[in-house]
Enzyme design. Structure first.
Site, mmCIF file in Angstrom:
data_model
loop_
_atom_site.group_PDB
_atom_site.id
_atom_site.type_symbol
_atom_site.label_atom_id
_atom_site.label_comp_id
_atom_site.label_asym_id
_atom_site.label_seq_id
_atom_site.Cartn_x
_atom_site.Cartn_y
_atom_site.Cartn_z
ATOM 1 N N TYR A 7 -12.750 7.584 -12.047
ATOM 2 C CA TYR A 7 -12.880 6.298 -11.355
ATOM 3 C C TYR A 7 -13.511 5.244 -12.268
ATOM 4 O O TYR A 7 -12.983 4.143 -12.431
ATOM 5 C CB TYR A 7 -13.725 6.478 -10.096
ATOM 6 C CG TYR A 7 -13.853 5.238 -9.242
ATOM 7 C CD1 TYR A 7 -12.752 4.699 -8.592
ATOM 8 C CD2 TYR A 7 -15.094 4.621 -9.060
ATOM 9 C CE1 TYR A 7 -12.865 3.563 -7.796
ATOM 10 C CE2 TYR A 7 -15.217 3.495 -8.260
ATOM 11 C CZ TYR A 7 -14.107 2.967 -7.637
ATOM 12 O OH TYR A 7 -14.230 1.847 -6.853
ATOM 13 N N ASP A 49 0.855 -1.185 0.000
ATOM 14 C CA ASP A 49 0.000 0.000 0.000
ATOM 15 C C ASP A 49 0.894 1.239 0.000
ATOM 16 O O ASP A 49 1.939 1.239 0.662
ATOM 17 C CB ASP A 49 -0.907 0.006 1.247
ATOM 18 C CG ASP A 49 -2.164 0.822 1.076
ATOM 19 O OD1 ASP A 49 -2.050 2.021 0.736
ATOM 20 O OD2 ASP A 49 -3.271 0.281 1.272
#
Length: 326
Positions: A146, A32
């Site tokens: 997105y 991450d």
């Protein structure tokens, strides 16, 4: 011990996937860049010998030594507030990040599952949405960063599957809720609960008749796990088909929390979908999966979780000028 790489590991969904694969006996590599993730979500895993964490941005080249059996690509901003604040990063993780991880899967001969979304259907003209529906999406609207990132993700994943023979999976995730969501991320469940806990009126965008279907995190993780092991490469919807309007859902939250707030209405943001309900026929037939946790049960668990958070977290208000009914 089989080894799995989970990107977006410090996020809401990614952290729960880490827990599940640890429980199933896998060696888990979490990755991450922490742009929206939080190490608190996975700090309980750090002492474990079968877990390691890499602070890395998957839009950069990804290298891991040794064998790798599975990759779960869940690195992406997922809330409207996030992807409208960092639109370029959202597009890059869906495109460059997916490309890098598909290359890694090809190199390692690993199975890769990518996290797509119900947003590929846009503001749907078909209801409920099944996997054969191509969607109604604006590529240049505010949500396009997105929506199109995820549509590209699906396209390049299938290209690697067909051209390079990479073993791929695509999960189309519908609205999911549970512990470790951020109260200030703008999605409707934490937004409503945060407002209720702060004693604020609940904000509904639009007239409240738009619909959503909410899936509890444990059900979502179970569906993803089954899909990974299924051998099926085409997209599969994983979500809860029990639909409710946003207005009804706001009243449900008020009843759950026992607060006295009223519901206030604001204009619906551009391109906000009016209906969202998964057709899960394929998941039932292929995976033997359907959600088990009733919304009333799941919301009670999540409400207790949010109530347990420190006061300073509860007092952080979301910047919801761009928030959608997500």
């Amino acid at each position: 011990m089989k080894k799995v790489l989970i990107t977006g590991a410090a996020g809401f969904l990614g952290s729960h996937l880490c827990d599940r694969f640890i429980k199933e006996g896998y060696y888990v590599i979490g990755m991450d860049n922490l742009i929206t993730g939080d190490l608190k979500n996975i700090e309980h895993l750090f002492p474990l010998e079968q877990f390691e964490f890499h602070h890395h941005d998957v839009t950069k080249f990804v290298h891991l030594p040794g064998k790798l059996d599975y990759i779960l690509h869940f690195a992406s901003p997922a809330s409207p507030i996030d992807y409208l604040k960092i639109p370029i990063e959202t597009l890059k993780v869906g495109s460059l990040g997916t490309l890098n991880l598909l290359g890694l899967a090809k190199e390692k001969n690993a199975t890769i599952l990518v996290a797509s979304t119900s947003e590929v259907y846009g503001d749907p003209l078909v209801h409920p949405q099944n996997e054969e529906y191509y969607g109604n999406v604006s590529p240049i609207g505010p949500r396009g960063v997105y929506d199109e990132a995820k549509r590209f993700m699906e396209s390049i994943t299938m290209a690697y599957h067909r051209f390079h023979g990479v073993d791929t999976r695509i999960v189309r995730i519908f609205n999911t809720y549970g512990s470790r969501m951020r109260l200030n991320d703008g999605r409707v469940v934490p937004a409503f609960m945060g407002q209720a806990l702060r004693g604020e009126d609940l904000t509904v965008f639009g007239d409240g008749t738009q619909t959503r279907s909410f899936c509890y995190i444990d059900d979502q993780v179970e569906g993803i796990y089954r899909l990974l092991l299924s051998g099926y490469s085409d997209p599969v919807n994983i979500g809860n088909p029990h639909e409710t309007t946003i207005g009804e859902f706001a009243e449900e939250i008020i009843a759950l929390t026992g607060t006295k707030q009223k519901v206030i209405y604001k204009p619906l943001p551009q391109d906000d979908p009016l209906q969202r309900q998964p057709d899960i026929t394929k998941a039932k037939e292929l995976l033997g999966w359907e959600p088990k946790v009733a919304r009333s049960e799941g919301l009670k668990i999540v409400y207790d979780y949010f109530k347990s958070l420190p006061a300073e977290v509860l007092e952080r208000k979301a910047h919801r000028e761009f928030a959608k009914s997500n």
